[in-house]
Motif scaffolding. Structure first.
Motif, PDB file in Angstrom:
ATOM      1  N   ALA A  76     -28.609 -52.639 -42.436  1.00 37.26           N
ATOM      2  CA  ALA A  76     -29.715 -53.579 -42.614  1.00 37.26           C
ATOM      3  C   ALA A  76     -29.802 -54.545 -41.434  1.00 37.26           C
ATOM      4  O   ALA A  76     -30.894 -54.820 -40.916  1.00 37.26           O
ATOM      5  CB  ALA A  76     -29.534 -54.356 -43.925  1.00 37.26           C
ATOM      6  N   ARG A  77     -28.651 -55.061 -41.002  1.00 36.17           N
ATOM      7  CA  ARG A  77     -28.646 -55.974 -39.848  1.00 36.17           C
ATOM      8  C   ARG A  77     -29.125 -55.266 -38.584  1.00 36.17           C
ATOM      9  O   ARG A  77     -29.847 -55.851 -37.768  1.00 36.17           O
ATOM     10  CB  ARG A  77     -27.244 -56.558 -39.653  1.00 36.17           C
ATOM     11  N   ARG A  78     -28.730 -54.001 -38.425  1.00 39.64           N
ATOM     12  CA  ARG A  78     -29.161 -53.235 -37.253  1.00 39.64           C
ATOM     13  C   ARG A  78     -30.684 -53.044 -37.275  1.00 39.64           C
ATOM     14  O   ARG A  78     -31.347 -53.144 -36.233  1.00 39.64           O
ATOM     15  CB  ARG A  78     -28.460 -51.876 -37.236  1.00 39.64           C
ATOM     16  N   ILE A  79     -31.228 -52.766 -38.449  1.00 39.75           N
ATOM     17  CA  ILE A  79     -32.678 -52.587 -38.578  1.00 39.75           C
ATOM     18  C   ILE A  79     -33.410 -53.871 -38.210  1.00 39.75           C
ATOM     19  O   ILE A  79     -34.429 -53.852 -37.510  1.00 39.75           O
ATOM     20  CB  ILE A  79     -33.037 -52.160 -40.023  1.00 39.75           C
ATOM     21  N   VAL A  80     -32.879 -54.999 -38.665  1.00 44.34           N
ATOM     22  CA  VAL A  80     -33.497 -56.295 -38.354  1.00 44.34           C
ATOM     23  C   VAL A  80     -33.480 -56.543 -36.847  1.00 44.34           C
ATOM     24  O   VAL A  80     -34.465 -57.001 -36.264  1.00 44.34           O
ATOM     25  CB  VAL A  80     -32.783 -57.433 -39.110  1.00 44.34           C
ATOM     26  N   VAL A  81     -32.363 -56.234 -36.203  1.00 42.04           N
ATOM     27  CA  VAL A  81     -32.254 -56.417 -34.752  1.00 42.04           C
ATOM     28  C   VAL A  81     -33.243 -55.519 -34.016  1.00 42.04           C
ATOM     29  O   VAL A  81     -33.879 -55.935 -33.035  1.00 42.04           O
ATOM     30  CB  VAL A  81     -30.807 -56.126 -34.281  1.00 42.04           C
ATOM     31  N   GLN A  82     -33.403 -54.291 -34.491  1.00 42.92           N
ATOM     32  CA  GLN A  82     -34.291 -53.335 -33.817  1.00 42.92           C
ATOM     33  C   GLN A  82     -35.766 -53.678 -34.003  1.00 42.92           C
ATOM     34  O   GLN A  82     -36.557 -53.575 -33.059  1.00 42.92           O
ATOM     35  CB  GLN A  82     -34.016 -51.919 -34.341  1.00 42.92           C
ATOM     36  N   THR A  83     -36.160 -54.075 -35.213  1.00 40.29           N
ATOM     37  CA  THR A  83     -37.574 -54.341 -35.485  1.00 40.29           C
ATOM     38  C   THR A  83     -37.978 -55.767 -35.108  1.00 40.29           C
ATOM     39  O   THR A  83     -39.157 -56.028 -34.873  1.00 40.29           O
ATOM     40  CB  THR A  83     -37.897 -54.111 -36.971  1.00 40.29           C
ATOM     41  N   ARG A  84     -37.003 -56.685 -35.099  1.00 45.88           N
ATOM     42  CA  ARG A  84     -37.233 -58.089 -34.722  1.00 45.88           C
ATOM     43  C   ARG A  84     -38.420 -58.703 -35.480  1.00 45.88           C
ATOM     44  O   ARG A  84     -39.379 -59.203 -34.887  1.00 45.88           O
ATOM     45  CB  ARG A  84     -37.448 -58.204 -33.217  1.00 45.88           C
ATOM     46  N   PRO A  85     -38.382 -58.665 -36.811  1.00 48.20           N
ATOM     47  CA  PRO A  85     -39.493 -59.233 -37.591  1.00 48.20           C
ATOM     48  C   PRO A  85     -39.431 -60.756 -37.600  1.00 48.20           C
ATOM     49  O   PRO A  85     -38.402 -61.355 -37.258  1.00 48.20           O
ATOM     50  CB  PRO A  85     -39.228 -58.685 -38.994  1.00 48.20           C
ATOM     51  N   LYS A  86     -40.517 -61.375 -38.015  1.00 47.07           N
ATOM     52  CA  LYS A  86     -40.539 -62.826 -38.200  1.00 47.07           C
ATOM     53  C   LYS A  86     -40.455 -63.187 -39.675  1.00 47.07           C
ATOM     54  O   LYS A  86     -40.314 -64.354 -40.026  1.00 47.07           O
ATOM     55  CB  LYS A  86     -41.808 -63.421 -37.587  1.00 47.07           C
TER      56      LYS A  86
ATOM     57  N   LYS B 113     -48.313 -48.204 -45.566  1.00 53.68           N
ATOM     58  CA  LYS B 113     -49.482 -47.744 -44.818  1.00 53.68           C
ATOM     59  C   LYS B 113     -50.684 -48.666 -45.046  1.00 53.68           C
ATOM     60  O   LYS B 113     -51.462 -48.935 -44.120  1.00 53.68           O
ATOM     61  CB  LYS B 113     -49.833 -46.312 -45.232  1.00 53.68           C
ATOM     62  N   LYS B 114     -50.816 -49.150 -46.261  1.00 54.40           N
ATOM     63  CA  LYS B 114     -51.955 -50.014 -46.593  1.00 54.40           C
ATOM     64  C   LYS B 114     -51.917 -51.322 -45.810  1.00 54.40           C
ATOM     65  O   LYS B 114     -52.941 -51.778 -45.282  1.00 54.40           O
ATOM     66  CB  LYS B 114     -51.964 -50.305 -48.099  1.00 54.40           C
ATOM     67  N   PHE B 115     -50.723 -51.935 -45.727  1.00 59.23           N
ATOM     68  CA  PHE B 115     -50.610 -53.239 -45.080  1.00 59.23           C
ATOM     69  C   PHE B 115     -50.175 -53.144 -43.616  1.00 59.23           C
ATOM     70  O   PHE B 115     -50.275 -54.126 -42.878  1.00 59.23           O
ATOM     71  CB  PHE B 115     -49.622 -54.125 -45.856  1.00 59.23           C
ATOM     72  N   GLY B 116     -49.668 -51.990 -43.197  1.00 62.50           N
ATOM     73  CA  GLY B 116     -49.302 -51.802 -41.795  1.00 62.50           C
ATOM     74  C   GLY B 116     -48.021 -52.467 -41.363  1.00 62.50           C
ATOM     75  O   GLY B 116     -47.785 -52.672 -40.164  1.00 62.50           O
ATOM     76  N   VAL B 117     -47.149 -52.818 -42.331  1.00 61.33           N
ATOM     77  CA  VAL B 117     -45.896 -53.510 -41.991  1.00 61.33           C
ATOM     78  C   VAL B 117     -44.805 -52.484 -41.647  1.00 61.33           C
ATOM     79  O   VAL B 117     -44.953 -51.293 -41.909  1.00 61.33           O
ATOM     80  CB  VAL B 117     -45.412 -54.385 -43.174  1.00 61.33           C
ATOM     81  N   HIS B 118     -43.742 -52.981 -41.043  1.00 58.51           N
ATOM     82  CA  HIS B 118     -42.573 -52.125 -40.845  1.00 58.51           C
ATOM     83  C   HIS B 118     -41.930 -51.857 -42.208  1.00 58.51           C
ATOM     84  O   HIS B 118     -41.927 -52.712 -43.091  1.00 58.51           O
ATOM     85  CB  HIS B 118     -41.547 -52.813 -39.941  1.00 58.51           C
ATOM     86  N   MET B 119     -41.349 -50.680 -42.355  1.00 64.02           N
ATOM     87  CA  MET B 119     -40.634 -50.357 -43.591  1.00 64.02           C
ATOM     88  C   MET B 119     -39.386 -49.570 -43.229  1.00 64.02           C
ATOM     89  O   MET B 119     -39.430 -48.672 -42.380  1.00 64.02           O
ATOM     90  CB  MET B 119     -41.525 -49.541 -44.529  1.00 64.02           C
ATOM     91  N   ALA B 120     -38.281 -49.930 -43.855  1.00 63.68           N
ATOM     92  CA  ALA B 120     -37.025 -49.243 -43.564  1.00 63.68           C
ATOM     93  C   ALA B 120     -36.144 -49.232 -44.796  1.00 63.68           C
ATOM     94  O   ALA B 120     -36.253 -50.088 -45.678  1.00 63.68           O
ATOM     95  CB  ALA B 120     -36.304 -49.932 -42.405  1.00 63.68           C
ATOM     96  N   ILE B 121     -35.266 -48.220 -44.849  1.00 65.78           N
ATOM     97  CA  ILE B 121     -34.308 -48.078 -45.946  1.00 65.78           C
ATOM     98  C   ILE B 121     -32.906 -48.229 -45.373  1.00 65.78           C
ATOM     99  O   ILE B 121     -32.567 -47.580 -44.377  1.00 65.78           O
ATOM    100  CB  ILE B 121     -34.462 -46.709 -46.636  1.00 65.78           C
ATOM    101  N   ALA B 122     -32.107 -49.089 -45.993  1.00 61.87           N
ATOM    102  CA  ALA B 122     -30.751 -49.356 -45.498  1.00 61.87           C
ATOM    103  C   ALA B 122     -29.724 -48.892 -46.522  1.00 61.87           C
ATOM    104  O   ALA B 122     -29.918 -49.022 -47.729  1.00 61.87           O
ATOM    105  CB  ALA B 122     -30.572 -50.849 -45.218  1.00 61.87           C
ATOM    106  N   THR B 123     -28.618 -48.359 -46.011  1.00 62.00           N
ATOM    107  CA  THR B 123     -27.533 -47.913 -46.890  1.00 62.00           C
ATOM    108  C   THR B 123     -26.468 -48.985 -47.085  1.00 62.00           C
ATOM    109  O   THR B 123     -25.529 -48.795 -47.842  1.00 62.00           O
ATOM    110  CB  THR B 123     -26.863 -46.653 -46.312  1.00 62.00           C
ATOM    111  N   GLY B 124     -26.616 -50.103 -46.408  1.00 63.04           N
ATOM    112  CA  GLY B 124     -25.633 -51.177 -46.530  1.00 63.04           C
ATOM    113  C   GLY B 124     -25.973 -52.330 -45.604  1.00 63.04           C
ATOM    114  O   GLY B 124     -26.962 -52.287 -44.856  1.00 63.04           O
ATOM    115  N   GLY B 125     -25.145 -53.373 -45.657  1.00 65.35           N
ATOM    116  CA  GLY B 125     -25.411 -54.577 -44.880  1.00 65.35           C
ATOM    117  C   GLY B 125     -25.426 -54.353 -43.384  1.00 65.35           C
ATOM    118  O   GLY B 125     -26.254 -54.917 -42.664  1.00 65.35           O
ATOM    119  N   THR B 126     -24.506 -53.495 -42.889  1.00 62.06           N
ATOM    120  CA  THR B 126     -24.437 -53.246 -41.447  1.00 62.06           C
ATOM    121  C   THR B 126     -25.704 -52.571 -40.939  1.00 62.06           C
ATOM    122  O   THR B 126     -26.272 -52.977 -39.914  1.00 62.06           O
ATOM    123  CB  THR B 126     -23.214 -52.358 -41.110  1.00 62.06           C
TER     124      THR B 126
END
Length: 264
Positions: free
Chosen positions: A198-208, A183-196
């Protein structure tokens, strides 16, 4: 620059592996690869002449180019590690190290009795320093803070994988403090249960840029999977063993966010 030095100190304190392990392994791996390429040229040398008089020289030229490329890439990385800046376009060959050298270094390390965990930790330390050496800043919506599910208290009944705001903020695990930083920095935050996931989260959020918390294995794997995205890795702490009620140095996460995120 002071923040950069501070993060370098954090890397040194939180990742006990030595950079010289990485430097030694990448140098040895490069030498072994070069010797292998030379053997490829020497062994069939006589037979190649029967195909064409110039065939041995063409193969020799190709092998020399490959050896020079291996020498350039490993030397660039070593000098960048030592001088803490991009030397010989080392940032361009970070992917070569991630995709090609790391698996070979694990094999070479195994031959000398060096555990995978130590090699991976050394790689993560070097990767972090290379990411820091690029001196890039990102807007909050371009940064993803990616966390492992094992940071959540194992007795907690709340499901946070799909919605971090399900957290009660009770303070029994690091998630509450991490949500405050989110909340302080305003970045995306997510919790992953495994590599698959985590990859899905990266695809959805499309961070740099990604700031990831995990163990040596998952961090090294994640850095490989998400290349060319820069990933700053923070090792979790495992007082109860792997994958159970792990902890994270909150101060290091905050410093990393402060270094990479543009603050208004």
């Amino acid at each position: 620059m002071n923040k950069y030095k501070s993060l370098l100190e954090e890397i040194s304190d939180s990742i006990p592996a030595k950079k010289r392990l990485f430097i030694g392994l990448i140098t040895l791996t490069s030498v072994l690869l070069s010797l292998f390429l030379i053997l490829l040229w020497i062994i069939p040398y006589i037979g190649l002449k029967s195909i064409h008089p110039f065939a041995p020289y063409i193969l020799a030229f190709i092998i020399i180019v490959l050896i020079l490329f291996i020498a350039w890439s490993s030397l660039g990385l070593v000098l960048s590690i030592l001088w803490k800046r991009n030397i010989l376009f080392a940032h361009k060959i970070r992917g070569l190290t991630i995709k090609f050298f790391l698996p070979l270094m694990v094999l070479v390390g195994k031959l000398f009795g060096i555990s995978k965990q130590k090699v991976r930790a050394s790689f993560i330390k070097v990767n972090n320093e290379l990411v820091l050496s690029e001196y890039k800043k990102y807007s909050p919506n371009e940064v993803l803070l990616l966390l492992p599910h094992c940071l959540q208290n194992s007795r907690c009944s709340r499901r946070l994988t799909y919605n971090i705001y399900n957290c009660k903020l009770c303070g029994k695990c690091p998630i509450a403090d991490l949500i405050k930083l989110h909340k302080k920095f305003g970045v995306h935050m997510a919790i992953a249960t495994g590599g698959t996931i985590a990859r899905r989260i990266v695809v959805q959020t499309r961070p740099k840029m990604i700031i990831a918390v995990a163990c040596e294995r998952d961090l090294a794997s994640g850095i490989q999977d998400t290349y060319p995205l820069p990933v700053y890795g923070i090792l979790n702490q495992r007082p109860k063993g792997p994958c159970l009620d792990t902890l994270v140095p909150i101060g290091q996460v905050e410093k990393a966010l402060g270094h990479f995120v543009i603050q208004k």
